[in-house]
Design a protein around this motif. Structure first.
Motif, PDB file in Angstrom:
ATOM      1  N   VAL A 174       0.770  -1.037   0.026  1.00 56.67           N
ATOM      2  CA  VAL A 174       0.031   0.085   0.149  1.00 56.67           C
ATOM      3  C   VAL A 174       0.809   1.153  -0.173  1.00 56.67           C
ATOM      4  CG1 VAL A 174      -1.651   1.357   1.415  1.00 56.67           C
ATOM      5  CG2 VAL A 174      -1.832  -1.319   1.260  1.00 56.67           C
ATOM      6  N   GLU A 175       0.563   2.346  -0.732  1.00 57.27           N
ATOM      7  CA  GLU A 175       1.208   3.537  -0.852  1.00 57.27           C
ATOM      8  C   GLU A 175       0.457   4.468   0.248  1.00 57.27           C
ATOM      9  OE1 GLU A 175       3.295   6.489  -3.888  1.00 57.27           O
ATOM     10  OE2 GLU A 175       1.124   6.867  -3.644  1.00 57.27           O
ATOM     11  N   VAL A 176       1.173   4.896   1.325  1.00 57.15           N
ATOM     12  CA  VAL A 176       0.612   5.820   2.262  1.00 57.15           C
ATOM     13  C   VAL A 176       1.364   6.993   2.022  1.00 57.15           C
ATOM     14  CG1 VAL A 176       0.564   6.427   4.715  1.00 57.15           C
ATOM     15  CG2 VAL A 176       0.515   3.927   4.133  1.00 57.15           C
ATOM     16  N   GLN A 177       0.465   8.115   1.732  1.00 57.73           N
ATOM     17  CA  GLN A 177       0.819   9.630   1.535  1.00 57.73           C
ATOM     18  C   GLN A 177       0.688  10.464   2.680  1.00 57.73           C
ATOM     19  OE1 GLN A 177      -0.938  11.070  -2.077  1.00 57.73           O
ATOM     20  NE2 GLN A 177       0.395   9.563  -3.414  1.00 57.73           N
ATOM     21  N   LEU A 178       1.288  10.975   3.472  1.00 55.30           N
ATOM     22  CA  LEU A 178       1.056  11.812   4.712  1.00 55.30           C
ATOM     23  C   LEU A 178       1.418  13.244   4.178  1.00 55.30           C
ATOM     24  CD1 LEU A 178       2.910   9.013   6.566  1.00 55.30           C
ATOM     25  CD2 LEU A 178       0.882  10.021   7.643  1.00 55.30           C
ATOM     26  N   ARG A 179       0.510  14.199   4.553  1.00 51.43           N
ATOM     27  CA  ARG A 179       0.835  15.558   4.165  1.00 51.43           C
ATOM     28  C   ARG A 179       0.213  16.386   5.103  1.00 51.43           C
ATOM     29  NH1 ARG A 179      -2.330  15.562  -1.599  1.00 51.43           N
ATOM     30  NH2 ARG A 179      -0.518  14.192  -2.366  1.00 51.43           N
ATOM     31  N   THR A 180       0.165  17.890   5.435  1.00 52.08           N
ATOM     32  CA  THR A 180      -0.556  18.789   6.019  1.00 52.08           C
ATOM     33  C   THR A 180      -1.946  18.985   5.217  1.00 52.08           C
ATOM     34  OG1 THR A 180       0.786  20.480   5.118  1.00 52.08           O
ATOM     35  CG2 THR A 180       1.425  19.409   7.220  1.00 52.08           C
ATOM     36  N   ILE A 181      -2.745  19.941   5.761  1.00 47.64           N
ATOM     37  CA  ILE A 181      -3.788  20.452   5.177  1.00 47.64           C
ATOM     38  C   ILE A 181      -3.197  21.215   4.085  1.00 47.64           C
ATOM     39  CG2 ILE A 181      -5.699  22.296   5.612  1.00 47.64           C
ATOM     40  CD1 ILE A 181      -5.902  21.158   8.519  1.00 47.64           C
ATOM     41  N   ALA A 182      -2.319  22.344   4.371  1.00 44.25           N
ATOM     42  CA  ALA A 182      -1.820  23.331   3.366  1.00 44.25           C
ATOM     43  C   ALA A 182      -1.109  22.469   2.294  1.00 44.25           C
ATOM     44  CB  ALA A 182      -0.736  24.408   4.241  1.00 44.25           C
ATOM     45  N   MET A 183      -0.291  21.586   2.499  1.00 51.71           N
ATOM     46  CA  MET A 183       0.197  20.765   1.245  1.00 51.71           C
ATOM     47  C   MET A 183      -0.808  20.196   0.382  1.00 51.71           C
ATOM     48  SD  MET A 183       3.143  18.381   3.348  1.00 51.71           S
ATOM     49  CE  MET A 183       4.324  19.347   4.544  1.00 51.71           C
ATOM     50  N   ASP A 184      -1.972  19.667   1.036  1.00 52.81           N
ATOM     51  CA  ASP A 184      -2.877  18.964   0.380  1.00 52.81           C
ATOM     52  C   ASP A 184      -3.822  19.704  -0.501  1.00 52.81           C
ATOM     53  OD1 ASP A 184      -4.639  16.612  -0.043  1.00 52.81           O
ATOM     54  OD2 ASP A 184      -6.189  17.803   0.897  1.00 52.81           O
ATOM     55  N   PHE A 185      -4.098  21.005   0.134  1.00 53.91           N
ATOM     56  CA  PHE A 185      -4.731  22.076  -0.851  1.00 53.91           C
ATOM     57  C   PHE A 185      -4.070  22.504  -1.902  1.00 53.91           C
ATOM     58  CE2 PHE A 185      -5.914  26.905  -0.670  1.00 53.91           C
ATOM     59  CZ  PHE A 185      -6.812  26.736  -1.624  1.00 53.91           C
ATOM     60  N   ALA A 244       4.467  26.330   2.462  1.00 51.90           N
ATOM     61  CA  ALA A 244       5.675  25.789   3.289  1.00 51.90           C
ATOM     62  C   ALA A 244       5.828  26.774   4.274  1.00 51.90           C
ATOM     63  CB  ALA A 244       6.466  25.343   2.589  1.00 51.90           C
ATOM     64  N   ASP A 245       5.892  27.983   4.172  1.00 49.90           N
ATOM     65  CA  ASP A 245       6.199  28.887   5.263  1.00 49.90           C
ATOM     66  C   ASP A 245       5.157  29.230   6.048  1.00 49.90           C
ATOM     67  OD1 ASP A 245       7.089  31.144   6.381  1.00 49.90           O
ATOM     68  OD2 ASP A 245       5.967  32.619   5.203  1.00 49.90           O
ATOM     69  N   LEU A 246       3.741  28.861   5.752  1.00 54.35           N
ATOM     70  CA  LEU A 246       2.654  28.995   6.654  1.00 54.35           C
ATOM     71  C   LEU A 246       2.641  27.755   7.598  1.00 54.35           C
ATOM     72  CD1 LEU A 246      -0.024  30.403   7.530  1.00 54.35           C
ATOM     73  CD2 LEU A 246      -1.120  28.987   5.704  1.00 54.35           C
ATOM     74  N   ASP A 247       2.882  26.615   7.150  1.00 55.52           N
ATOM     75  CA  ASP A 247       3.241  25.339   7.573  1.00 55.52           C
ATOM     76  C   ASP A 247       4.154  25.425   8.753  1.00 55.52           C
ATOM     77  OD1 ASP A 247       1.280  23.461   6.751  1.00 55.52           O
ATOM     78  OD2 ASP A 247       2.398  22.697   5.154  1.00 55.52           O
ATOM     79  N   SER A 248       5.309  26.016   8.481  1.00 59.24           N
ATOM     80  CA  SER A 248       6.356  26.042   9.433  1.00 59.24           C
ATOM     81  C   SER A 248       5.992  27.179  10.536  1.00 59.24           C
ATOM     82  CB  SER A 248       7.569  26.385   8.541  1.00 59.24           C
ATOM     83  OG  SER A 248       8.606  27.414   9.279  1.00 59.24           O
ATOM     84  N   ARG A 249       5.526  28.193  10.212  1.00 60.20           N
ATOM     85  CA  ARG A 249       5.125  28.820  11.217  1.00 60.20           C
ATOM     86  C   ARG A 249       4.139  28.657  12.205  1.00 60.20           C
ATOM     87  NH1 ARG A 249       5.810  34.877  10.289  1.00 60.20           N
ATOM     88  NH2 ARG A 249       7.300  35.321   9.054  1.00 60.20           N
ATOM     89  N   MET A 250       3.011  27.886  11.507  1.00 57.97           N
ATOM     90  CA  MET A 250       1.944  27.507  12.206  1.00 57.97           C
ATOM     91  C   MET A 250       2.593  26.179  13.269  1.00 57.97           C
ATOM     92  SD  MET A 250      -1.243  28.846  11.535  1.00 57.97           S
ATOM     93  CE  MET A 250      -2.638  27.852  11.332  1.00 57.97           C
ATOM     94  N   ASN A 251       3.470  25.541  12.620  1.00 57.77           N
ATOM     95  CA  ASN A 251       3.955  24.557  13.443  1.00 57.77           C
ATOM     96  C   ASN A 251       4.841  24.843  14.594  1.00 57.77           C
ATOM     97  OD1 ASN A 251       4.265  21.251  13.158  1.00 57.77           O
ATOM     98  ND2 ASN A 251       6.399  21.934  13.365  1.00 57.77           N
ATOM     99  N   SER A 252       5.486  25.771  14.396  1.00 56.08           N
ATOM    100  CA  SER A 252       6.312  26.251  15.482  1.00 56.08           C
ATOM    101  C   SER A 252       5.414  27.060  16.620  1.00 56.08           C
ATOM    102  CB  SER A 252       7.599  27.200  15.035  1.00 56.08           C
ATOM    103  OG  SER A 252       7.169  28.572  14.559  1.00 56.08           O
ATOM    104  N   LEU A 253       4.487  27.813  15.922  1.00 51.95           N
ATOM    105  CA  LEU A 253       3.546  28.220  16.958  1.00 51.95           C
ATOM    106  C   LEU A 253       2.623  27.348  18.026  1.00 51.95           C
ATOM    107  CD1 LEU A 253       2.333  30.966  17.632  1.00 51.95           C
ATOM    108  CD2 LEU A 253       0.683  30.769  15.831  1.00 51.95           C
TER     109      LEU A 253
END
Lengths: 208, 208, 208, 208
Positions: free
Chosen positions: A151-162, A193-202
């Motif tokens: 099975v191929e499992v793809q993991l990603r954030t909401i922003a990556m998916d959008f 990617a910038d948004l993901d990184s800031r949200m993640n560190s917040l």
């Protein structure tokens, strides 16, 4: 007789139908693994690392294409031995950290084999695509046997998916191959990617 | 402080919450096993042996009651060691044969332990109740460990289920303990068993 | 070019796709009406009159067949004007009384037109089939207009549904047209009707 | 007796239960309206304007709080007349344009009354919150009557929703009121709005 007809009117038609059913079972097993992990993490950390899970089975057309490009005959055996992403499970997480937490928890399970990992988050594709792809083999429990399926499992954030879903739509539209659009798409990927990184560190500032 | 409060404000509150999460995971694993079997049987026989699957987790109140009747303290350990039906999965089948086919396929799986079987189809309860009850232990794959949890699986036909749900409603109604009603209920159970047996043999006449 | 191709490659292909989407919308509206009634009745009587709801859209093949038998061209207009059961909603109830309670509540709603009622419970078909069929017209709210679409609502008990699904399976099997099997099927239909009637009166003895 | 007990042991307990059931029905009606619009738009434009729909019913605790702050007694009548957001439907769209397309299509429906619109996309809240809020009144079709109920519809993009859910989590965490965190959250809101605007214009470049 079209290629498509050949696909399912060939002698191994029954074998192919059975194989696709087994892939559907493998998808269910992987889905359950993520639902179990979600349950456990919600308990430990009071928040869900999984935003949603979706699944797909490769269409007959795509399987035919892929076998032909590899110069292989259309048999159940060839599909099972040569195509890793017949069954796909996509897991969308709120934060980048969640992606890796889930990936590690999956990798640690002793009934699962990890076949291959591609980290397009660390190393995005040229067009801007980001995601973590893992090929696993998972046992399915049939009435008379146990069998391992890939099975191929793809993991990603909401922003990556959008971003990925917009990119996917554009790829199938005419006249969208202009350099201007590619550049703008890449620029969106970077903001995303910038948004993901800031949200993640917040998030980690608060939850630790 | 009520007993109910004690249940979740006790020192082992965290342990209890964790235990219940693990039972929810066990329910998911069993559900998946039946979805996989359904997929496989639909393929082989062109018909679904499963009409529906429902699940339940015993309420705090029922767990408290049960421990008190057994004279045991309310601890996660006591629940796990002494109560077999904290987690329940009910599988409704069209035909009586389906019940046994599914039960055998479940019992054959090597990751599962069969703890106990009670066959109330062969030997109905005095009031007319029919069902096949199986206590199993199933592994759940957590982030850092694998653990076996007990689940009560109830398999029954559509007709058995319909009767059982009426009987269940009546049990919680006042003034329904009259002998007349019990007799009529038992008579319905017999007609229902007769219908199951005729439908089952009609089906096997055709499918063989 | 097969009939099936003609169906969707005809000039009115777009019209047909739109029509089928409108029938899907009509199905959603009727489903919602029953979910609302279920919510209201659960509140008033502490029990659900609806056991399950399923829906279906007639396949292209069946629509083609039906139009050809009527000697009509394959156009969206002909389908809409001449076929009443393109969209179907099946409501399964525990008890016979529930069937009529729901039917009356639906009929009373002022945004709905009742086109036709066929009561195969009062007057079962020759083979034993029982159900209440109602053709209704229901408004759907599109972005720029409101439109009335026809839907066939089938109401039946759990026992009627079980019998009907066995009968349906047999109809599509070879060698099942023997008189012996028809007789046994009719006999099952009678036992099933007897069971419904006893369960229904048992229930009304208690709930009044 | 706690306030919470008072809420449901008051004389109007039955009235309150009935009222909450009616709000659940109103939620179903609004959900169906969006599913119908999604069906129609997918047909016309080959893409879904709705990414997901979720619903919520205000908890007893929040209703109590709100009535007390307004100095009103806890009665069904006071809830229905004074609280607009007892029932909530949240619609998540891929693109900002989708939000307004859906809002206009809803507003145009003649069975619906628009009570109030607040556009926090045009005019974000001070902390960065963006969404379109619409209070509507929608008819529900009960067994014996038709009644209009108020529902708060929140429309937002995927990016707005992701930001809002992080902000919501932080609000309920201790020590998160620091100026630094508020500033970083506001900065994320701006990046998120920038991303929405670029993705939206990229999309309209292609679909026109």
């Amino acid at each position: 007789m079209t290629d498509n007809d050949k696909f399912f009117s060939s002698e191994n038609q029954e074998e192919l139908k059975k194989l696709m059913a087994h892939y559907r079972c493998a998808i269910m097993e992987i889905e359950t693994k993520f639902r179990v992990l979600d349950e456990e993490f919600s308990l430990r950390h009071d928040r869900n690392p999984i935003s949603s899970v979706s699944t797909r089975l490769k269409s007959r057309e795509s399987l035919l294409d892929k076998l032909q490009r590899k110069g292989l005959e259309v048999t159940a055996q060839n599909i099972e031995n040569n195509i890793n992403d017949v069954a796909g499970v996509r897991v969308i997480c709120p934060f980048t950290d969640d992606v890796y937490v889930l990936a590690r928890a999956l990798a640690r399970q002793n009934d699962i084999d990890i076949i291959r990992i591609k980290d397009y988050i660390e190393n995005p594709k040229e067009n801007g695509y980001r995601s973590l792809h893992i090929i696993v083999a998972v046992p399915i429990f049939l009435a008379n046997e146990t069998k391992k399926m890939r099975v191929e499992v793809q993991l990603r954030t909401i922003a990556m998916d959008f971003w990925a879903s917009l990119e996917h739509q554009l790829r199938y539209k005419k006249n969208t191959e202009s350099e201007e659009i590619s550049a703008e798409l890449l620029s969106c990927a970077k903001i995303s990617a910038d948004l993901d990184s800031r949200m993640n560190s917040l998030r980690s500032k608060i939850y630790g």
